[in-house]
Design a protein around this motif. Structure first.
Motif, mmCIF file in Angstrom:
data_model
loop_
_atom_site.group_PDB
_atom_site.id
_atom_site.type_symbol
_atom_site.label_atom_id
_atom_site.label_comp_id
_atom_site.label_asym_id
_atom_site.label_seq_id
_atom_site.Cartn_x
_atom_site.Cartn_y
_atom_site.Cartn_z
ATOM 1 N N ALA A 142 -80.652 43.679 -16.425
ATOM 2 C CA ALA A 142 -80.335 43.125 -15.110
ATOM 3 C C ALA A 142 -79.326 41.996 -15.252
ATOM 4 C CB ALA A 142 -81.603 42.621 -14.421
ATOM 5 N N GLY A 143 -78.206 42.114 -14.546
ATOM 6 C CA GLY A 143 -77.179 41.080 -14.588
ATOM 7 C C GLY A 143 -77.555 39.869 -13.761
ATOM 8 N N THR A 144 -76.985 38.732 -14.115
ATOM 9 C CA THR A 144 -77.316 37.479 -13.436
ATOM 10 C C THR A 144 -76.108 36.846 -12.754
ATOM 11 O OG1 THR A 144 -76.966 36.160 -15.448
ATOM 12 C CG2 THR A 144 -79.191 37.039 -15.069
ATOM 13 N N GLY A 145 -75.003 37.579 -12.648
ATOM 14 C CA GLY A 145 -73.808 37.019 -12.037
ATOM 15 C C GLY A 145 -73.896 36.981 -10.522
ATOM 16 N N ASN A 146 -73.360 35.903 -9.919
ATOM 17 C CA ASN A 146 -73.307 35.806 -8.462
ATOM 18 C C ASN A 146 -71.913 36.201 -7.968
ATOM 19 O OD1 ASN A 146 -71.598 33.258 -8.238
ATOM 20 N ND2 ASN A 146 -73.311 32.491 -9.459
ATOM 21 N N LYS A 147 -71.734 36.213 -6.648
ATOM 22 C CA LYS A 147 -70.498 36.734 -6.054
ATOM 23 C C LYS A 147 -69.267 35.909 -6.415
ATOM 24 C CE LYS A 147 -68.873 38.739 -1.711
ATOM 25 N NZ LYS A 147 -69.264 39.051 -0.314
ATOM 26 N N VAL A 148 -69.416 34.588 -6.438
ATOM 27 C CA VAL A 148 -68.280 33.732 -6.763
ATOM 28 C C VAL A 148 -67.819 33.985 -8.194
ATOM 29 C CG1 VAL A 148 -67.428 31.369 -6.916
ATOM 30 C CG2 VAL A 148 -69.060 31.968 -5.140
ATOM 31 N N GLU A 149 -68.781 34.072 -9.113
ATOM 32 C CA GLU A 149 -68.447 34.312 -10.521
ATOM 33 C C GLU A 149 -67.876 35.712 -10.742
ATOM 34 O OE1 GLU A 149 -71.866 31.589 -12.726
ATOM 35 O OE2 GLU A 149 -72.318 33.661 -12.179
ATOM 36 N N MET A 173 -73.493 34.476 -2.624
ATOM 37 C CA MET A 173 -72.748 33.292 -3.005
ATOM 38 C C MET A 173 -73.684 32.352 -3.778
ATOM 39 S SD MET A 173 -69.596 33.419 -2.044
ATOM 40 C CE MET A 173 -68.380 33.790 -0.770
ATOM 41 N N LYS A 174 -73.113 31.394 -4.481
ATOM 42 C CA LYS A 174 -73.936 30.464 -5.260
ATOM 43 C C LYS A 174 -74.894 29.697 -4.348
ATOM 44 C CE LYS A 174 -74.605 28.604 -9.448
ATOM 45 N NZ LYS A 174 -74.788 29.351 -10.695
#
Length: 268
Positions: A142-149, A173-174
């Motif tokens: 499971a990835g942990t990246g958010n939309k901004v990143e 978003m963060k």
């Protein structure tokens, strides 16, 4: 440029949990594996996975890690295990692996380039480790990246923390991640900590590296989506917008499909 999330956290939480469970069941896997960093993104992601009732393996992968990051990660894991019986954890100390890697690759004089390459190497070693655990336990990474990143500034390592099977919070978003984290009651130590990727073995924050806060970058991303340009702003707003556009441009190679050289049919 301070951003207050308007996310309907209860509805979003239920939607993501159902999405995760449905995807895993259709993929015929046992659950999920998540790298725990001591940051808000991995804390929220692992809590979402835990709510599916499926096996959720939290993996600590320290590489010369700051004690504060380690302690926050362990606090979260212990809290999560108390709340959900389907959560387990394991530590894979990758410091020796990383140090060995450094001894077998050539060194160059440009320390900035070396340090950045080694920072990305940390992330890629961790990705390989997560997929090892995923393989032996029948889990999805499971990835942990958010939309901004992930889709704004490309602030992640290609084939490192960007190498995942599915991304449950990549449309948040963060500010939304923080709102969801508060709703999910993740530890205050994590909610209040300055975001950091922890890849350099020092105390530099994400804002130090990016030149702008997540609130600022989120604002710039929304303004860019509206079709605004740099000349529409002045002062700090212009500076932040330019930072966003620069990062968004140079990191497009992370956000678009890998280019394929298509051979003309006449050549085949």
């Amino acid at each position: 440029m301070s951003k207050i999330s308007t996310l309907q956290v209860e509805n979003a939480n239920a939607y993501i949990v159902n999405w995760l469970k449905t995807y895993a069941e259709n993929a015929k896997v046992n659950g999920f594996v998540i790298g725990i960093s001591g940051g808000v993104d991995s804390a929220v992601t692992s809590t979402l996975c835990a709510q599916t009732g499926l096996a959720t393996l939290c993996v600590e992968m320290p590489i010369h890690q700051a004690p504060s990051q380690v302690s926050r990660g362990r606090e979260h894991i212990e809290q999560l295990k108390k709340r959900f019986s389907n959560v387990t954890n394991v530590e894979a100390d990758l410091t020796a692996v990383f140090d060995t890697f450094k001894t077998i690759v050539p060194q160059v004089d440009n320390l900035d380039i070396v340090n950045l390459s080694l920072a990305n190497t940390r992330a890629r070693i961790r990705m390989t480790t997560l997929y090892y655990f995923a393989g032996i336990h029948g889990l999805l990474v499971a990835g942990t990246g958010n939309k901004v990143e992930d889709f704004g500034v490309g602030f992640y390592t290609k084939y490192g923390d960007g190498g995942v099977d599915l991304s449950p919070i990549a449309d948040l978003m963060k500010s939304d991640v923080y709102a969801l984290g508060s709703y999910l009651k993740i530890p205050n130590s994590i909610l209040q900590a300055s975001p950091t990727d922890g890849l350099f073995g020092d105390d530099r924050t994400d804002e130090d590296q990016l030149g702008a806060s997540y609130d600022e970058l989120e604002w710039a991303m929304l303004e860019d989506d509206k079709g605004n340009v740099s000349d529409d702003f002045s002062g700090r707003e212009k500076e932040v917008f330019d930072i966003y556009k620069k990062l968004n441009t140079i990191n497009q190679h992370k956000m678009t499909e890998i280019p394929v050289c298509c051979i003309p049919k006449d050549f085949k």
